[in-house]
Design a protein around this motif. Structure first.
Motif, PDB file in Angstrom:
ATOM      1  N   TYR A  24       0.823  -1.209   0.000  1.00  0.00           N
ATOM      2  CA  TYR A  24       0.000   0.000   0.000  1.00  0.00           C
ATOM      3  C   TYR A  24       0.858   1.261   0.000  1.00  0.00           C
ATOM      4  O   TYR A  24       0.461   2.279  -0.570  1.00  0.00           O
ATOM      5  N   ASN A  25       2.026   1.197   0.595  1.00  0.00           N
ATOM      6  CA  ASN A  25       2.932   2.342   0.567  1.00  0.00           C
ATOM      7  C   ASN A  25       3.380   2.621  -0.864  1.00  0.00           C
ATOM      8  O   ASN A  25       3.447   3.772  -1.302  1.00  0.00           O
ATOM      9  N   LYS A  26       3.675   1.566  -1.624  1.00  0.00           N
ATOM     10  CA  LYS A  26       4.042   1.720  -3.043  1.00  0.00           C
ATOM     11  C   LYS A  26       2.871   2.295  -3.831  1.00  0.00           C
ATOM     12  O   LYS A  26       3.061   3.124  -4.715  1.00  0.00           O
ATOM     13  N   LEU A  27       1.667   1.859  -3.503  1.00  0.00           N
ATOM     14  CA  LEU A  27       0.472   2.347  -4.195  1.00  0.00           C
ATOM     15  C   LEU A  27       0.271   3.840  -3.947  1.00  0.00           C
ATOM     16  O   LEU A  27      -0.074   4.591  -4.857  1.00  0.00           O
ATOM     17  N   VAL A  28       0.501   4.276  -2.719  1.00  0.00           N
ATOM     18  CA  VAL A  28       0.348   5.694  -2.385  1.00  0.00           C
ATOM     19  C   VAL A  28       1.396   6.529  -3.119  1.00  0.00           C
ATOM     20  O   VAL A  28       1.122   7.677  -3.500  1.00  0.00           O
ATOM     21  N   GLN A  29       2.577   5.962  -3.340  1.00  0.00           N
ATOM     22  CA  GLN A  29       3.651   6.692  -4.013  1.00  0.00           C
ATOM     23  C   GLN A  29       3.374   6.895  -5.504  1.00  0.00           C
ATOM     24  O   GLN A  29       3.947   7.785  -6.119  1.00  0.00           O
ATOM     25  N   ASP A  31       1.172   7.838  -8.957  1.00  0.00           N
ATOM     26  CA  ASP A  31       0.329   8.985  -9.318  1.00  0.00           C
ATOM     27  C   ASP A  31      -1.027   8.532  -9.840  1.00  0.00           C
ATOM     28  O   ASP A  31      -1.535   9.074 -10.815  1.00  0.00           O
ATOM     29  N   ASP A  32      -1.599   7.555  -9.201  1.00  0.00           N
ATOM     30  CA  ASP A  32      -2.909   7.044  -9.591  1.00  0.00           C
ATOM     31  C   ASP A  32      -3.963   8.107  -9.273  1.00  0.00           C
ATOM     32  O   ASP A  32      -4.149   8.481  -8.112  1.00  0.00           O
ATOM     33  N   VAL A  39      -8.705   8.661   0.379  1.00  0.00           N
ATOM     34  CA  VAL A  39      -8.178   7.302   0.256  1.00  0.00           C
ATOM     35  C   VAL A  39      -6.720   7.272   0.703  1.00  0.00           C
ATOM     36  O   VAL A  39      -6.304   6.394   1.459  1.00  0.00           O
ATOM     37  N   ARG A  40      -5.944   8.241   0.253  1.00  0.00           N
ATOM     38  CA  ARG A  40      -4.536   8.299   0.658  1.00  0.00           C
ATOM     39  C   ARG A  40      -4.409   8.458   2.169  1.00  0.00           C
ATOM     40  O   ARG A  40      -3.548   7.851   2.802  1.00  0.00           O
ATOM     41  N   THR A  41      -5.278   9.257   2.754  1.00  0.00           N
ATOM     42  CA  THR A  41      -5.255   9.445   4.207  1.00  0.00           C
ATOM     43  C   THR A  41      -5.575   8.140   4.924  1.00  0.00           C
ATOM     44  O   THR A  41      -4.911   7.787   5.904  1.00  0.00           O
ATOM     45  N   ASP A  42      -6.581   7.417   4.438  1.00  0.00           N
ATOM     46  CA  ASP A  42      -6.939   6.135   5.048  1.00  0.00           C
ATOM     47  C   ASP A  42      -5.781   5.138   4.950  1.00  0.00           C
ATOM     48  O   ASP A  42      -5.471   4.442   5.924  1.00  0.00           O
TER      49      ASP A  42
END
Length: 186
Positions: A24-29, A31-32, A39-42
């Motif tokens: 999930y950390n990679k997903l937040v990084q 630019d989706d 969502v990023r906060t959650d």
């Protein structure tokens, strides 16, 4: 169970939550554009909770398990197997809670990050209200004609009357200490 068994369990659980947090950390990084700020906060909140858990309770538990296995540290008491079981009973629900949060994130991800309506049957404040016909009969009937209409003019008149009475009371020394009650005019 002894310290070795708990170390094995701890390793397994740490691998699971670390891998989820890393993914999930990679997903937040990335630019989706589907990942809005909520969502990023959650996601960041769950990752933060994992990091706190790893650096706090799980690190402490690992130290206890290692001292139980080594049994050579004379400065500190050696935790008993029953101590480890008690600590695990306290710690595992925290791990389970984080795993549940990751499962909810997985559900949102599967639904293109749409919010998920949650209903907790144990949360008294979140239950839908069911009003039975028998309960309706017990509730007092509101009579619309019994309501006293309050207008701005009547409120202003009441405020003015109260101010005048306060001024009069401040100017005179009332030895009787009478109590006056003011009521709005109908």
């Amino acid at each position: 169970m002894n310290g070795r068994t708990f170390l094995s369990k701890l390793d397994d659980e740490e691998k699971i939550i670390k891998s989820k947090a890393d993914a999930y950390n990679k997903l937040v990084q990335t630019d989706d554009n589907r990942l809005n700020e909520d969502v990023r906060t959650d996601i960041n909140a769950v990752i933060g909770e994992v990091n706190l858990l790893l650096r706090g309770k799980l690190k402490q538990f690992r130290g206890l398990c290692e001292r139980n296995v080594e049994k050579s540290n004379a400065n500190e008491p050696i935790p008993l197997d029953s101590d480890l079981e008690g600590f695990w009973d306290i710690t595992y629900p925290l791990i389970d809670k984080v795993k549940e949060k990751f499962a909810k994130l997985d559900q949102r991800k599967a639904k293109q990050w749409a919010p998920i309506e949650e209903y907790d049957p144990h949360d008294v404040n979140n239950r839908p209200r069911v009003v039975d016909d028998r309960l309706k009969q017990l509730q007092p009937q509101q009579n619309k004609s019994s309501k006293i209409p309050t207008t701005k003019a009547s409120n202003d008149d009441l405020k003015k009357l109260i101010q005048e009475r306060r001024k009069a009371a401040a100017n005179t020394t009332n030895q009787n200490h009478d109590v006056e009650i003011f009521v709005a005019h109908k």
